[in-house]
Each structure stands twice: as C-alpha cells, then as structure tokens.
Enzyme design. Structure first.
Site, PDB file in Angstrom:
ATOM      1  N   GLY A  17       3.880  14.243 -32.655  1.00  0.00           N
ATOM      2  CA  GLY A  17       3.087  13.271 -31.733  1.00  0.00           C
ATOM      3  C   GLY A  17       2.605  14.289 -30.418  1.00  0.00           C
ATOM      4  O   GLY A  17       3.679  14.732 -29.756  1.00  0.00           O
ATOM      5  N   GLY A  19       1.367  13.380 -27.597  1.00  0.00           N
ATOM      6  CA  GLY A  19       0.967  12.733 -26.618  1.00  0.00           C
ATOM      7  C   GLY A  19       1.822  13.060 -25.192  1.00  0.00           C
ATOM      8  O   GLY A  19       2.231  14.201 -25.149  1.00  0.00           O
ATOM      9  N   PHE A  20       1.959  12.224 -24.324  1.00  0.00           N
ATOM     10  CA  PHE A  20       2.602  12.673 -23.052  1.00  0.00           C
ATOM     11  C   PHE A  20       4.248  12.976 -23.192  1.00  0.00           C
ATOM     12  O   PHE A  20       4.645  14.114 -22.666  1.00  0.00           O
ATOM     13  CB  PHE A  20       2.603  11.401 -22.141  1.00  0.00           C
ATOM     14  N   GLU A 177      -9.197  -3.450 -15.882  1.00  0.00           N
ATOM     15  CA  GLU A 177      -9.960  -2.172 -15.637  1.00  0.00           C
ATOM     16  C   GLU A 177     -11.279  -2.278 -16.336  1.00  0.00           C
ATOM     17  O   GLU A 177     -12.467  -1.983 -15.780  1.00  0.00           O
ATOM     18  CB  GLU A 177      -9.288  -0.823 -15.995  1.00  0.00           C
ATOM     19  N   ASP A 306       5.988   5.196 -26.397  1.00  0.00           N
ATOM     20  CA  ASP A 306       5.661   3.958 -26.812  1.00  0.00           C
ATOM     21  C   ASP A 306       6.438   3.716 -28.111  1.00  0.00           C
ATOM     22  O   ASP A 306       6.288   2.586 -28.574  1.00  0.00           O
ATOM     23  CB  ASP A 306       4.076   3.795 -27.065  1.00  0.00           C
TER      24      ASP A 306
END
Length: 441
Positions: A17, A19-20, A177, A306
């Site tokens: 992964g 991601g962040f 948003e 997550d």
C-alpha cells in the site's frame, strides 16, 4: 524474485500500500540498512482529502496524484511493484500475489486502506458510487456533468427534475464537502451555460441517518455547517437512514426522492487484511492491532492506516485520516530502525491530534483545534493553505493554488470534461440505466 534480490542478505521490508501510511514509512527509512519492496495495485499515490474536488470538476486528476516510481526514483534500495496482494503466509513469511507468485519478507507493513461500505446492501454500489479512488472520482464527475447534459435535452418535466436532483448519502466531511461543491456548481458555475434548463433549480439533498452533520465536530460547528449548507441551497435531511437505493432514486424516512445521481459517503470497509492474517477485526474489518501497531502474535507484521483499528491512550479510537496514517507510518519506521540497531521491545504508538478540518463551500469551512475553533472565510483560507502545504511538489502546489484562486474569483471550474462513457445516451423508458462499471447507457 530477481537473482540480485535472492543474493541480497539485507533485511527485507515489504510494504503493501502506497497511501499516506505506507509511503511515510518508506520515506522515514531512507538510509536504513535494508531493502524495501513497495507493492500497490495502482501506480500512483493519491492525495485523498482533495478527491472530492476531482469528482466535482474543481481539480484535474494529475493535481492530486503522483506516480509512485517517480516519487521514489532516487531511492535505489526501494523496488516498486504494480501488483495485487491475494494473501499472507505468516508461517513462511510470504506475501502472496494474485498471479500465483510471492515475495518473502523479514518485516511486513500492511497499509492497504479501505473502501466504502454499504452496510449489507452491496447491490447499491452500482447506483451510488463511493469516493475512494481516482476511478471513483471520474465516475462521479461524469455522472454529475451528464445529468445536466441530459436535462438540457429532456422534455418531460418529471424526468428533468429527477436528472437535476443530486443525493449524497452520509454527512461526514466528504458528504458535506460534496454537497456544498455540487450546490455551488449548479447555482453559480453553470448558470449561464445552458439554454433549456435553469441549473439553479437543481436540488442537492444531503441525507444523514444520525442527528447532525459532521458528527465528529463540536455541536456548534456542526450547526454552523448545516446552516451554511442550507444557505447554499442544500436540503439537509437528518435522522432518517436510507432504506432503498435504486437507479430511480432513494427512499428514506418513508419518503421517495427520484434522482439520477446518487453518491455514497456513509461508511467504509477495510481491506481483507484481517482475513489474510487470521486475526480479530472490528465491525469495519480493521485489524485490532497491538499498542505498537503490530498484528497480534506477529511482531514482524505492522498494520497501519485505515486497515487498523487503533486506540488512543484515553480509549478513544484514532480517526481514519491522513495525519493519523502518516504518524503511524513514522512510528513503524522508528520501530524498525530500533530493531535493526539491535534494540529489543517497542514503544506504543501515541497519536497527536492536530485538529479537524472540513470545507463547506469555496469561502466557508470549519476547523476544530481543540481550544481554538474557527469558522467561515478565515477557516477556509487556513484549510486551503494546510492542504496545499501537504501536496507533493512545487508544481502541484502552484497548480492547485491557481485553480482555487480562479474558482474563488471567477466561479469557474476548468476540469469539466466528460472523458469516459457516452455523452449521447440512448433514450430510456424511465431513468437512464447504468452498467456495473459506471458508464451510462
């Protein structure tokens, strides 16, 4: 595995992964005496907090995503693989890929993120796409823009009304948003561009099963956000979860709302990492990790972002947001460095909450820094500067800043391109049908 890697005796870290969390761990391990293999099923790192702006035609995909290989091009000890993980063999310490091959590891970091969850109604996904990937964003953008195009050609008033109705399910930050931006798109940006329809007649309906929007914020900020949305023309419906979702619209609280465009922002489901590892998971499928972010009984395996259910020292859950994932990636890197240096044991992860931010419209936002709470235009500017700061590369920061400045001053969104699917759909008896891939027929 190449011959070079087969003969390499350095400690092998596999990160699943980009991601962040995963990327932060890799960055923090620069110069460490190990080799790293980074696996992701996409070739880009995505700045998810601004994904909704791609979905609503404010930003282009290239402004919030960067090729992983380019980001790590100077890290000779890092190998990047475009692949899909199918499982983990803990006993043999192997990551299993979907093509039948595998990678051996000494240490494993799983940071595979999450997808949207439909609470047992997975059949709703084709009607109400969620927003987690670039593909999701371009699908939603296409559906929003095509709805206006179809309404321009639609002679039947009821069908035109349904085409001009946009339903967002879930009033967390993403839902709020999306609702605010779609309302601005319809009521400001597109007003002068159509001849047969008045885009200001578009309905934007935000449905939340709970008692208020932005439930993670304080009640006063939540109330401010709701009032601001309503001033933008958003219809906020609280306390009534959706009970039916079809190609024709949604049902909630006994009410039926015909709508051509439905967007899901109500929940997430973690990747199947818990199943790969055979460990306990929470209701969202997140691995219930140890205090140091390792999988229970497997100190050589870390689970972050997550994918992990992390509990703060006070017993509260660590939120599934980018800053938390980055902090977890940094903690994992620090632990790995300590182990490589021969230090035994590991320290627990300590999350430092920097604040909660959510934008409502182009000049409206709410920020909760704990003792300090901001709302309105000042909060919007701080929100924008914070997001620009965390973007990767000077070019992207300048590009996004210029795009926002143009939107702020001229009410124009330059990314309104319908690049997939058919712009000239066939007539339908009722609402337009959708394929499982999101293209519209």
């Amino acid at each position: 595995m190449s011959a070079t890697h087969a003969e390499d005796s350095r400690h092998h870290l596999v990160v699943v992964g980009a991601g962040f969390g995963g990327l932060e761990a890799v960055h923090r391990l620069a110069g460490a005496p190990l080799r790293i293999t980074l696996i992701d099923r996409r070739n880009h790192h995505l700045f998810q907090p601004l994904l909704y702006q791609v979905a609503t035609a404010s930003l282009a995909t290239s402004e919030i995503a960067w090729p992983i290989r380019h980001l790590l091009r100077r890290r000779r000890e890092v190998t990047t693989l475009l692949a899909t993980v199918a499982g983990v063999d803990k006993q043999a310490r192997r990551v299993l890929l979907d093509d039948g091959s595998f990678l051996s590891y000494d240490t494993l970091v799983i940071a595979t993120g999450a997808r949207h969850a439909y609470f047992g109604h997975d059949d709703w996904e084709s009607f109400a796409p969620g927003l987690k990937t670039l593909e999701d964003a371009t699908t939603i953008r296409r559906r929003i823009l095509l709805a206006f195009e179809r309404a321009e050609r639609e002679a039947d008033p009821a069908r035109r009304k349904a085409l001009l109705t946009f339903v967002i399910i879930g009033a967390g930050p993403t839902g709020v948003e999306l609702a605010g931006t779609i309302a601005e798109l319809a009521h400001m940006t597109l007003v002068d561009e159509f001849r047969s329809i008045d885009t200001r007649e578009a309905r934007v309906v935000l449905i939340e099963g709970g008692p208020r929007v932005l439930a993670a914020f304080t009640e006063d900020l939540s109330t401010y956000a709701q009032r601001s949305l309503e001033k933008l023309g958003v219809e906020v419906e609280l306390g009534s979860p959706v009970t039916e979702c079809t190609a024709n619209g949604v049902v909630y609280g006994g009410k039926t709302v015909p709508a051509a465009t439905i967007i899901w922002a109500a929940g997430v489901q973690a990747s199947p990492a818990a199943e790969w590892l055979g460990v306990a998971a929470d209701r969202a499928g997140r691995v219930q990790v140890e205090a140091d972010l390792t999988a229970p009984g497997n100190p050589e395996i870390f689970v972050i972002g997550d994918t992990a259910a992390v509990v703060a020292p006070d017993g509260s859950p660590v939120p599934g947001i980018a800053p938390a994932a980055k902090q977890q990636g940094g903690h994992v890197a620090q632990t790995i460095r300590a182990r490589l240096a021969g230090q035994s044991g590991s320290s627990p992860f300590r999350y430092q909450h920097a604040g909660s931010l959510a934008t409502i419209g182009k000049r409206l936002a709410v920020i909760d820094f704990g003792r300090i709470k901001l709302r309105g235009a000042l909060a919007w500017w701080i929100w924008g500067l914070a997001h620009i700061y965390f973007l990767i590369g000077v070019r992207n920061r300048l590009s996004v800043a210029l795009s926002w400045l143009w939107i702020h001053t001229r009410d124009q969104r330059s990314s309104r391109l319908i690049t997939q699917g058919s712009a000239s759909p066939k007539p339908a008896a009722s609402m337009p049908a959708r394929t499982s891939e999101g293209a519209e027929l």
